[in-house]
Design an enzyme around this catalytic site. Sequence first.
Site, short mmCIF file in Angstrom:
data_model
loop_
_atom_site.label_atom_id
_atom_site.label_comp_id
_atom_site.label_asym_id
_atom_site.label_seq_id
_atom_site.Cartn_x
_atom_site.Cartn_y
_atom_site.Cartn_z
N TRP A 1 36.61 41.49 40.16
CA TRP A 1 35.64 40.57 39.80
C TRP A 1 35.87 39.79 38.54
O TRP A 1 35.79 38.50 38.27
CB TRP A 1 34.39 40.96 39.83
N HIS A 2 36.69 40.49 37.44
CA HIS A 2 37.07 39.93 36.36
C HIS A 2 38.13 38.94 36.32
O HIS A 2 38.29 38.19 35.54
CB HIS A 2 37.35 41.19 35.50
N GLY A 3 38.94 39.05 37.56
CA GLY A 3 40.03 38.16 37.57
C GLY A 3 41.00 38.36 38.72
O GLY A 3 41.17 39.35 39.08
N PHE B 1 36.33 33.98 33.51
CA PHE B 1 35.94 34.82 34.83
C PHE B 1 34.63 34.13 35.66
O PHE B 1 34.44 34.62 36.67
CB PHE B 1 35.50 36.25 34.20
#
Length: 468
Positions: free
Chosen positions: A316-318, A468
């Site tokens: 989810w962060h990248g 993000f």
Amino acid sequence: MFLFLFAPIFFIAYFLTVRKYRNLVALIGSVLFYSWGGPAFLSTLLISLLIDWHIVNSMNKEKDKSIRMFYFLSALIMNIGLLLYFKYSNFFVENINSILIDLHIEPIKWAVVLLPIGISFIVFHKISYIIEVFRDEKKPTDKMVDYFLYILFFPMSIAGPIIKYQDISDQIKYREYRFEDIMYGSYRFSIGLFKKVWIADNVAIIADELFKVPPDSLSIGYAWIGVICYAVQIYFDFSGYADMAIGLSRIMGFKVMENFNMPYLSQNISEFWRRWHISLSSWMRNYIYIPLGGNRRSKIRSFFNLWVVFFISGIWHGANWTFVVWGVLHGILIISDKLFWLNFSKKIPKLLNILITFVFVLITWVFFRADSIGHALGYLKSMFNIFSKQSVFLTPTLYTDRSIVLIIIFSLVITFLPALNFYTYLENKSSRLLFSKYFMMPFSIFILLISIIKCVTNSFSPFIYFRF
């Protein structure tokens, strides 16, 4: 632009408007705010919101369970599809192409998709609304304006906190406006801005400089300095944004959850995740961990559920394998907590527990900050290679601007000072003064002024979580 143009005009308009139209003013302001940072995605976002609102309202009225499920899955798939396309399509194509090249097959031709600002936070808010209405935990909004405001609310749409619909739905319909909230909101905003421009942006200079150095040219000491600076940077940058978002929301009458609670004072990784990015942890627990079965199944299944949550948290962060490794490592550490560390750590002094946990967090931050897996592994080798004969890499910044060194020391002191017993005594004695109107407002104005001075003399430095 925000401090001297948007904010003054918006809040004057907001408080001059009668209460029943303030949601509309807040929505117009939020659309203009988003338009400034992400105009290319705005039309797609608004169309998806319109479709969401109609699908969810149809789902809520439907009595047939199978049709209701169809509406639910349609809305869910559409929003997950938006996230997959805009955030991960480039990542998937790049990895597929690297395999095709190795097989001597012509790679896929692909136009690079630009990442819309705040896409991860916006989609998670949308999913929260869809799931809670489907579960009959909350009724959908009567007014389209209210739903659009929940998703686009400018203090939180770009970098959180991730607010569940059930936690704010009643406040969208009705909220109180008190001078104390305006004063406290201004105080939180000022603190957040100070964290960003005076601490995060300054320590970032050292972190960025050291992470640019080839790992095999970096001494053990400077490798540790680099990752400690990054740990300070990401905490004060992200918590600073959260303070500003919470403060702006409070000025408008909204009371939203805290997103941080001194995470570097955690005595284990499980506690770290109860203190770090609290809104994301809460979202993951409610909408992924519990639906997977939580800890109600076998121990192995519970561990698998935890691992899945942290894998998703990482990606989810990248769209990079470094974020996947970061999430997987935290999942492994959480499972280790439950297997043996939580019991073993009870025999260890509190300060040593904090130090051990902080070291593990630093190790995982290397993957979060590094450009690639190879870069991260090389950096970690420099951190732990005590037999290295590499000469010390001298960063020029430490010699040309000693004020940055003082800021690093100051940030570490205020981060870890609450771990000491006498801090609680001092806090209890000073809390009445700190939160009194005679101190809070002058202090807020002073902090805001020196932060503005720093803003106008510094180059532009966006918040870390904007990407993000």
